[in-house]
Design a protein around this motif. Sequence first.
Motif, mmCIF file in Angstrom:
data_model
loop_
_atom_site.group_PDB
_atom_site.id
_atom_site.type_symbol
_atom_site.label_atom_id
_atom_site.label_comp_id
_atom_site.label_asym_id
_atom_site.label_seq_id
_atom_site.Cartn_x
_atom_site.Cartn_y
_atom_site.Cartn_z
ATOM 1 N N ALA A 122 0.656 -1.111 0.219
ATOM 2 C CA ALA A 122 -0.056 -0.037 0.267
ATOM 3 C C ALA A 122 0.732 1.350 -0.079
ATOM 4 O O ALA A 122 0.612 2.230 -0.770
ATOM 5 C CB ALA A 122 -0.866 0.007 1.145
ATOM 6 N N ARG B 8 2.971 1.873 -3.100
ATOM 7 C CA ARG B 8 1.974 2.450 -4.328
ATOM 8 C C ARG B 8 1.776 3.903 -4.044
ATOM 9 O O ARG B 8 1.602 4.690 -5.157
ATOM 10 C CB ARG B 8 1.000 1.324 -4.568
ATOM 11 C CG ARG B 8 1.297 0.248 -5.264
ATOM 12 C CD ARG B 8 0.011 -0.692 -5.338
ATOM 13 N NE ARG B 8 0.484 -1.960 -5.748
ATOM 14 C CZ ARG B 8 -0.178 -3.105 -5.798
ATOM 15 N NH1 ARG B 8 -1.358 -3.025 -5.316
ATOM 16 N NH2 ARG B 8 0.303 -4.196 -6.358
ATOM 17 N N TRP B 9 1.396 4.227 -2.807
ATOM 18 C CA TRP B 9 0.900 5.579 -2.490
ATOM 19 C C TRP B 9 2.029 6.659 -2.362
ATOM 20 O O TRP B 9 1.742 7.667 -2.958
ATOM 21 C CB TRP B 9 0.137 5.411 -1.270
ATOM 22 C CG TRP B 9 -0.651 6.546 -0.824
ATOM 23 C CD1 TRP B 9 -1.433 7.551 -1.232
ATOM 24 C CD2 TRP B 9 -0.050 7.449 0.208
ATOM 25 N NE1 TRP B 9 -1.932 8.569 -0.522
ATOM 26 C CE2 TRP B 9 -0.849 8.365 0.612
ATOM 27 C CE3 TRP B 9 0.851 7.315 1.454
ATOM 28 C CZ2 TRP B 9 -0.794 9.629 1.504
ATOM 29 C CZ3 TRP B 9 1.011 8.234 2.442
ATOM 30 C CH2 TRP B 9 0.145 9.258 2.495
#
Length: 165
Positions: A27, A30-31
């Motif tokens: 997460a 990717r962020w």
Amino acid sequence: MSAFARLRPTLAVALAVIALDQGSKIALSRWLPEGERLVLAPFLQLVSVYNTGAAFSFLAQAGGWQRGLFLALAFGVSAWLSWLAASPGAERMERFAYGLIVGGALGNAIDRLAHGAVYDFLLFHAGRWAWPAFNLADSAITVGVALLLWHYRRPHDTPRPASQE
């Protein structure tokens, strides 16, 4: 009780740690683009960095051979702690701590296999002093080791000798 039945709680903890660790890494990677920082508090930032070394970036500049060493250590220690957890004498606290350590070691091993480095994202600091960036796997290993140290330092009941009546 079979060895697998004794090992099952340790494996459950390890799998939970791996799932939380890998989920958080996927997460955040990717962020938050690599090299970026997000200030969450005056003492905490989210960062996006890959560490080819071990704790405190130990051997990070070693040229690549350390990857195999760290993978061998992760798998070897995980196998050894799993064997200890399956032994009849292991107590509940030990099995839980072993699960935290195994999950953390394997969570970081997954990163090494997939990326050649471990993804770190938590950075605590105070003024100009900063703790090296780390991740949930590192946290699980640290808590597991602390629990084992606490467990082994506390007094244990000693078996009473059989009465001679």
